[in-house]
Scaffold this active site. Structure first.
Site, PDB file in Angstrom:
ATOM      1  N   GLY A   1     -20.783  -6.063 -14.202  1.00 50.63           N
ATOM      2  CA  GLY A   1     -20.756  -4.627 -13.925  1.00 50.63           C
ATOM      3  C   GLY A   1     -20.656  -3.922 -15.269  1.00 50.63           C
TER       4      GLY A   1
ATOM      5  N   ARG B   1     -24.337 -10.014 -23.462  1.00 50.78           N
ATOM      6  CA  ARG B   1     -25.357  -9.438 -22.580  1.00 50.78           C
ATOM      7  C   ARG B   1     -25.994  -8.250 -23.296  1.00 50.78           C
ATOM      8  NH1 ARG B   1     -24.030  -8.642 -16.546  1.00 50.78           N
ATOM      9  NH2 ARG B   1     -26.279  -8.981 -16.446  1.00 50.78           N
TER      10      ARG B   1
ATOM     11  N   CYS C   1     -27.594  -3.737  -5.412  1.00 52.09           N
ATOM     12  CA  CYS C   1     -26.634  -4.410  -6.292  1.00 52.09           C
ATOM     13  C   CYS C   1     -25.196  -3.962  -5.998  1.00 52.09           C
ATOM     14  CB  CYS C   1     -26.994  -4.221  -7.761  1.00 52.09           C
ATOM     15  SG  CYS C   1     -26.196  -5.445  -8.854  1.00 52.09           S
TER      16      CYS C   1
ATOM     17  N   ASP D   1     -27.044   0.538 -15.758  1.00 49.21           N
ATOM     18  CA  ASP D   1     -26.592  -0.223 -16.921  1.00 49.21           C
ATOM     19  C   ASP D   1     -26.896   0.547 -18.200  1.00 49.21           C
ATOM     20  OD1 ASP D   1     -27.195  -2.294 -14.677  1.00 49.21           O
ATOM     21  OD2 ASP D   1     -25.804  -3.258 -16.059  1.00 49.21           O
TER      22      ASP D   1
ATOM     23  N   ASN E   1     -31.434  -0.446 -14.464  1.00 52.18           N
ATOM     24  CA  ASN E   1     -30.446  -0.972 -13.515  1.00 52.18           C
ATOM     25  C   ASN E   1     -30.952  -2.302 -12.978  1.00 52.18           C
ATOM     26  OD1 ASN E   1     -27.898  -0.563 -12.092  1.00 52.18           O
ATOM     27  ND2 ASN E   1     -29.110  -0.295 -10.239  1.00 52.18           N
ATOM     28  N   LYS E   2     -30.160  -2.934 -12.152  1.00 52.68           N
ATOM     29  CA  LYS E   2     -30.465  -4.274 -11.633  1.00 52.68           C
ATOM     30  C   LYS E   2     -31.910  -4.418 -11.178  1.00 52.68           C
ATOM     31  CE  LYS E   2     -28.132  -6.949 -11.669  1.00 52.68           C
ATOM     32  NZ  LYS E   2     -28.042  -7.920 -12.780  1.00 52.68           N
TER      33      LYS E   2
HETATM   34  P1  RI2 Z   1     -20.911  -0.288 -12.555  1.00 51.30           P
HETATM   35  C1  RI2 Z   1     -24.526  -4.058 -12.852  1.00 51.30           C
HETATM   36  O1  RI2 Z   1     -25.094  -5.034 -13.701  1.00 51.30           O
HETATM   37  C2  RI2 Z   1     -25.524  -3.538 -11.840  1.00 51.30           C
HETATM   38  O2  RI2 Z   1     -26.838  -3.423 -12.345  1.00 51.30           O
HETATM   39  C3  RI2 Z   1     -24.904  -2.204 -11.527  1.00 51.30           C
HETATM   40  O3  RI2 Z   1     -25.777  -1.287 -10.891  1.00 51.30           O
HETATM   41  C4  RI2 Z   1     -24.496  -1.746 -12.923  1.00 51.30           C
HETATM   42  O4  RI2 Z   1     -24.047  -2.933 -13.573  1.00 51.30           O
HETATM   43  C5  RI2 Z   1     -23.458  -0.691 -12.990  1.00 51.30           C
HETATM   44  O5  RI2 Z   1     -22.248  -1.154 -12.434  1.00 51.30           O
HETATM   45  P2  RI2 Z   1     -24.666  -6.604 -13.625  1.00 51.30           P
HETATM   46  O6  RI2 Z   1     -23.458  -6.762 -14.529  1.00 51.30           O
HETATM   47  O7  RI2 Z   1     -20.623  -0.084 -14.011  1.00 51.30           O
HETATM   48  O8  RI2 Z   1     -24.394  -6.982 -12.203  1.00 51.30           O
HETATM   49  O9  RI2 Z   1     -21.142   1.009 -11.824  1.00 51.30           O
HETATM   50  O10 RI2 Z   1     -25.858  -7.339 -14.191  1.00 51.30           O
HETATM   51  O11 RI2 Z   1     -19.857  -1.166 -11.878  1.00 51.30           O
END
Ligand code: RI2
Length: 327
Positions: free
Chosen positions: A21, A63, A133, A202, A212-213
């Site tokens: 996230g 990442r 996601c 993201d 984003n995802k």
């Molecule tokens: P919050 C996540 O990335 C998703 O793409 C999600 O939409 C974004 O981060 C934002 O998440 P991943 O870590 O900061 O799952 O709102 O690849 O929690």
């Protein structure tokens, strides 16, 4: 300096997405810097900064896409380096580091509260929402809408290959918000029944494009076709200053085993080419609003947000801790 084992373990967890996230990885990185500052035995300021720097670079290496990570690290390092330039001593630098880390985390938590409140006002009673996601910001908005007495229901895409949609569904169920889990490819099938799509981010580029995802842009396309509103919830620390000077946001490609575990690959698919991009780019034309802690903006105002919120970082230390530099 060797990176302490506990910090190394956190970096590993960010990479494998046990910690994930965009907001959470930024907050976790800042907690690591705080912990290094608190336990440092450095006698000289440059030694202290070197210790922070090594850990900062290790974390940045985990990442590449979520801009929240370099922005969080810059938030802290910018303040520490400024203090060093002013000639502050080692104790003061330590104090400034800890304070900057606490401040970032406090601001991030407050931002979620504000986004929840602002975003929930944009949700109407009876709305059917689709999300993709798992986003802390999105879940916070939906919970706030429910707390305002609005009756809502949600379609959550399962989000291949790591199924973060199940986490979204679980959290909504825990909050008594009716949710239906669907496969990602069913998003267009259900779009006609949806009033609003709401996703996290993201990274947000200066032109208002949202990273984003993977699959988000496909959902946006289906929403656009069905004339369904498409909202993004993003704290301002997810806006990318580098994109002002034309840098592209790097899209992370993850291991092919996430899609094709070895036991399946054995059955005739051994050696097959697999691609696993973790994110995609949704153009600003498909986005109606971006909900930030500073208020709601059209995607076209992203540049202004970057200039106002991330100003000193842009103009003085843009290259510092950029995930773009080595790419
Ligand atoms: P919050 C996540 O990335 C998703 O793409 C999600 O939409 C974004 O981060 C934002 O998440 P991943 O870590 O900061 O799952 O709102 O690849 O929690």
């Amino acid at each position: 300096m060797m990176i302490p084992p506990d910090i190394e373990e956190i970096a590993r967890k960010i990479k494998t997405m046990e910690i994930r996230g965009a907001a959470l990885i930024a907050e976790t990185a800042v907690s690591c810097l705080k912990s290094i500052a608190e336990r440092s035995r450095a006698k000289e300021t440059n030694e202290f900064i070197k210790e922070l720097d090594i850990v900062a670079r290790r974390l940045l290496d985990t990442r590449p896409t979520a801009v929240s990570l370099p922005n969080a690290i810059r938030y802290v390092m910018y303040r520490v380096l400024q203090a060093e330039e002013r000639g502050e001593g080692i104790d003061s630098l330590r104090e400034i580091t800890v304070k900057a880390c606490d401040e970032f985390i406090k601001n991030a938590k407050e931002a979620i509260g504000k986004i929840a409140e602002i975003g929930a006002r944009r949700i109407s009673d009876g709305d059917v929402i689709m999300t993709h996601c798992h986003s802390t910001a999105v879940v916070a908005i939906l919970k706030a809408a429910k707390a305002m007495g609005k009756s809502i229901s949600v379609y959550a895409t399962e989000t291949r290959p790591l199924y973060q949609g199940r986490l979204t569904a679980e959290q909504l169920l825990q909050n008594d918000i009716p949710v239906t889990l669907i496969v990602d490819s069913a998003s267009r099938y259900f779009m006609k029944r949806v009033d609003k799509v709401l996703v996290g981010a993201d990274a947000v580029a200066a032109n208002g494009a949202v990273v984003n995802k993977i699959g988000t842009s496909m959902v946006a396309l289906a929403a656009h076709e069905a004339r369904t509103l498409f909202f993004v919830a993003a704290e301002t620390f997810k806006f990318s200053p580098e994109t002002i000077i034309g840098e592209l946001i790097k899209i992370e490609e993850r291991p092919k085993e996430e899609i094709l575990p070895p036991e399946i690959a054995m059955k005739g698919l051994k050696g097959i080419e697999v691609r696993n991009p973790a994110f995609d780019v949704t153009p600003p034309d498909y986005i109606d609003l971006i909900i930030t802690e500073r208020g709601i903006i059209p995607p076209q105002a992203a540049l202004t947000v970057i200039q106002q919120e991330l100003g000193p970082i842009i103009y003085e230390k843009l290259g510092m801790y950029s995930t773009y530099r080595e790419s």
